[in-house]
Design an enzyme around this catalytic site. Structure first.
Site, PDB file in Angstrom:
ATOM      1  CD  GLU A  19      -3.160   1.305   0.174  1.00  0.00           C
ATOM      2  OE1 GLU A  19      -2.650   1.616  -0.041  1.00  0.00           O
ATOM      3  OE2 GLU A  19      -4.070   0.756   0.032  1.00  0.00           O
ATOM      4  NE  ARG A 109      -5.087  -2.192   9.318  1.00  0.00           N
ATOM      5  CZ  ARG A 109      -5.045  -1.969   8.070  1.00  0.00           C
ATOM      6  NH1 ARG A 109      -4.616  -0.864   8.188  1.00  0.00           N
ATOM      7  NH2 ARG A 109      -5.832  -2.336   6.888  1.00  0.00           N
ATOM      8  CG  ASN A 111      -6.039   1.875   5.231  1.00  0.00           C
ATOM      9  OD1 ASN A 111      -5.071   0.840   5.600  1.00  0.00           O
ATOM     10  ND2 ASN A 111      -6.803   1.682   3.866  1.00  0.00           N
ATOM     11  CG  ASN A 157      -7.945   2.372   1.189  1.00  0.00           C
ATOM     12  OD1 ASN A 157      -7.264   2.288   1.357  1.00  0.00           O
ATOM     13  ND2 ASN A 157      -9.520   1.882   1.492  1.00  0.00           N
ATOM     14  CG  ASP A 205      -7.247   0.290  -1.778  1.00  0.00           C
ATOM     15  OD1 ASP A 205      -6.837   1.261  -0.873  1.00  0.00           O
ATOM     16  OD2 ASP A 205      -7.148  -1.391  -1.634  1.00  0.00           O
TER      17      ASP A 205
END
Length: 291
Positions: A19, A109, A111, A157, A205
């Site tokens: 990512e 959490r 991101n 995202n 995403d």
């Protein structure tokens, strides 16, 4: 005419959940993360060398820090690492300067995220079980204080800005949309949220914006990267050889190489991919704090 090459696999070890690719213009290297492994990875395309630094907890994104080192969105919140050790031997000493998830639903959490031109660091949260509405979006200012700017987020995202920074694009993956806000670059305030594009192939995403104002969207479970015109219409689909495409960023000489991160789906994925293009990206911004 826009030219985009077939994606090539970059010769680095695959990630479980790659990512957050970011081009570091200070070193002419690409940064990206393997979220569950708690690793930040670095590629020097000039010689093909690859290095790893351990974070010690899941990490959603790492960005350059103007004062040196990195700023990160880790499981617990926003953190700084002064001078990472890139040999992968032991976790780095992190300073979590703005805890976030302790005040949220247990199991959340941080991101993905990115910085605006002024150096404000925007990053959001998600529930590990993807509970809708459990996350939020935060802004870390130069004073190292985090403010919540959106609540009720499913999976926070991609976030990116138009070249003039008057628009901010944002993805909450569970909405299956890319949204757009009016953005005040002086104050960092978001206003006027509205739908920019509905995504029907996979789920949106990570995102990137090019110098012409097109928005590039990685498609989780969609096996592709879409390019959206400034009016939100699709004008290019770049097919990838894996299903779970997580994010994309421009880098390399002239910011014309499109780097794409991917995730393991049980049978394939996790590779770092690269497409050579005729498109120019915009520089990634570092986090700027009053160090």
């Amino acid at each position: 005419m826009t030219r985009v090459s077939e994606p090539e696999i970059v010769a680095v070890p695959p990630a479980r959940l790659g990512e957050g690719p970011r081009w570091d213009g200070r070193t002419d290297t690409l940064l990206w993360v393997d979220i569950p492994a708690g690793r930040v990875r670095r590629l020097d395309p000039a010689d093909g060398s690859h290095a790893v630094t351990e974070v010690g907890q899941p990490v959603g994104v790492a960005v350059p820090r103007a004062a040196g080192g990195l700023a990160l969105a880790v499981r617990d919140g926003f953190a700084l690492a002064d001078e990472p050790v890139w040999d992968g031997s032991a976790p780095n000493a992190l300073e979590v300067v703005a805890p976030v998830t302790a005040a949220e639903r247990p199991g959340n959490r941080m991101n993905d995220g990115a910085c605006d031109r002024a150096g404000r660091f925007f990053a959001g949260t998600k529930a590990e079980d993807d509970t809708p509405g459990a996350g939020a979006l935060y802004r870390l200012g130069p004073d190292r204080r985090a403010e919540q700017v959106l609540d009720g987020v499913g999976i926070s995202n991609g976030i990116a800005w138009s070249p003039d920074e008057r628009l901010c694009y944002y993805v909450d993956t569970l909405t299956n949309r890319v949204d757009v806000f009016d953005y005040d670059p002086g104050s960092g305030l978001l206003a006027g949220r509205r739908t920019f594009a509905e995504i029907t192939r996979g789920m949106p995403d990570g995102i990137a914006v090019d110098a012409a104002g097109h928005v590039w969207v990685a498609l989780w479970d969609g096996g592709a990267v879409l390019r959206l015109r400034p009016d939100g219409r699709v004008d290019l689909t770049v097919v990838m050889p894996v299903r779970n495409v997580t994010s994309c960023a421009f880098g390399g000489p002239g910011l014309t190489d499109l780097y794409v991160t991917t995730a393991w789906d049980g049978t394939a994925g996790g590779e770092l991919l690269r497409c050579r293009t005729s498109v120019e990206g915009v520089p990634a911004n570092p986090y700027r704090d009053h160090a």
